[in-house]
Design an enzyme around this catalytic site. Structure first.
Site, PDB file in Angstrom:
ATOM      1  N   HIS A 112       0.843  -1.207   0.000  1.00 48.28           N
ATOM      2  CA  HIS A 112       0.000   0.000   0.000  1.00 48.28           C
ATOM      3  C   HIS A 112       0.876   1.255   0.000  1.00 48.28           C
ATOM      4  O   HIS A 112       0.637   2.190  -0.774  1.00 48.28           O
ATOM      5  CB  HIS A 112      -0.910  -0.009   1.236  1.00 48.28           C
ATOM      6  CG  HIS A 112      -1.620   1.283   1.481  1.00 48.28           C
ATOM      7  ND1 HIS A 112      -2.844   1.586   0.925  1.00 48.28           N
ATOM      8  CD2 HIS A 112      -1.271   2.366   2.217  1.00 48.28           C
ATOM      9  CE1 HIS A 112      -3.211   2.803   1.300  1.00 48.28           C
ATOM     10  NE2 HIS A 112      -2.270   3.301   2.093  1.00 48.28           N
ATOM     11  N   GLU A 159      -5.898   9.193   0.195  1.00 44.64           N
ATOM     12  CA  GLU A 159      -6.218   7.760   0.308  1.00 44.64           C
ATOM     13  C   GLU A 159      -7.256   7.293  -0.718  1.00 44.64           C
ATOM     14  O   GLU A 159      -7.122   6.215  -1.276  1.00 44.64           O
ATOM     15  CB  GLU A 159      -6.705   7.424   1.721  1.00 44.64           C
ATOM     16  CG  GLU A 159      -5.642   7.567   2.806  1.00 44.64           C
ATOM     17  CD  GLU A 159      -4.515   6.526   2.697  1.00 44.64           C
ATOM     18  OE1 GLU A 159      -4.657   5.543   1.946  1.00 44.64           O
ATOM     19  OE2 GLU A 159      -3.478   6.730   3.358  1.00 44.64           O
ATOM     20  N   SER A 178      -3.800   0.760  -4.605  1.00 44.37           N
ATOM     21  CA  SER A 178      -3.186  -0.472  -4.092  1.00 44.37           C
ATOM     22  C   SER A 178      -4.187  -1.584  -3.815  1.00 44.37           C
ATOM     23  O   SER A 178      -3.817  -2.625  -3.290  1.00 44.37           O
ATOM     24  CB  SER A 178      -2.395  -0.153  -2.808  1.00 44.37           C
ATOM     25  OG  SER A 178      -3.279   0.320  -1.794  1.00 44.37           O
TER      26      SER A 178
HETATM   27 FE   LIG Z   1      -2.266   5.127   3.141  1.00 46.31          FE
END
Ligand SMILES: [Fe+2]
Length: 238
Positions: A112, A159, A178
């Protein structure tokens, strides 16, 4: 949950997890990721064959935007996390998810952080935006509503953010870049994707849902840095 990882001596199982995730995400992100992501990935020279060396990546990121990478054992609490951002340092969790948790990592892991966040740190606009966010968060009192709002702004941009590019919403948030599951959920025609509005984002609570209930789409990449100017007036008032 995580297996311990030293990138220099990573276990073959960890290398396999990296390789399979790398292949799957690069295929999924073709024509879905924001241009800044592909540009960052190319500049970093990330490869499917091997987990990269964090110190080498850090030197490359520093050359481009003055940020460095800080290896950490596990994800931080928001306070410590934003303190690093204020110093233009980004924490990298040095553990990768095990194969049995391949499809979903409830906490940030090395994939990630390295694949989702680091390519975007080479973009000057995003790098400056995160720096400003870190400084603004640290300037607010502990436990204040303003800190919650800044956390929401970070969450729905770095994010899980999207940006409009050539008539299509493109992904730039690391939680999207991710995660195959999050991408499929986000691009589903039934998932709300709304136009980014700073006041709305600041008052949108961050929940612990597996997938987000809605996503915010920047009309243009420049708007990420432009919204900083109106931020001070909106904090704790949204
Ligand atoms: Fe993150």
């Amino acid at each position: 949950m995580f297996t311990k990882l030293n990138p220099a001596t990573a276990h073959s199982q960890d290398q396999l997890v990296w390789k399979v995730l790398f292949d799957r995400q690069t295929a999924l992100l073709h024509r879905r990721a924001a241009p800044a992501f592909a540009q960052g990935l190319a500049k970093l020279g990330l490869r499917r064959e091997a987990i990269p060396d964090i110190a080498e990546l850090s030197a490359t990121v520093f050359e481009h935007t003055g940020w460095t990478l800080a290896p950490v054992g596990r994800p931080f609490e928001p306070g410590a996390f934003f303190e690093l951002l204020a110093e233009r340092r980004f924490p990298i969790v040095t553990r990768i998810r095990p194969m049995h948790a391949f499809d979903f990592s409830p906490q940030p892991d090395l994939f990630h952080d390295l694949f989702g966040h680091v390519p975007m740190l080479l973009d000057e606009g995003l790098a400056d935006f995160l720096h400003m966010l870190g400084q603004a968060y640290c300037a607010q009192p502990v436990g204040s509503p303003a800190r919650e709002q800044l956390w929401a702004l970070y969450f729905f941009t770095a994010e899980f953010g999207l940006v409009q590019h050539e008539g299509q919403p493109r992904l730039y948030g690391a939680g999207l870049l991710s995660s195959a599951g999050e991408i499929h959920h986000c691009v589903n025609e039934n998932t709300p994707r709304v136009v980014f509005d700073l006041a709305t984002v600041l008052r949108t609570p961050v929940t612990g849902e597996r997938y987000q209930q809605q996503y915010f789409v920047l009309p243009a990449w420049e708007q990420l840095t432009e919204c900083v100017a109106e931020l001070a007036g909106l904090l704790a008032m949204a």
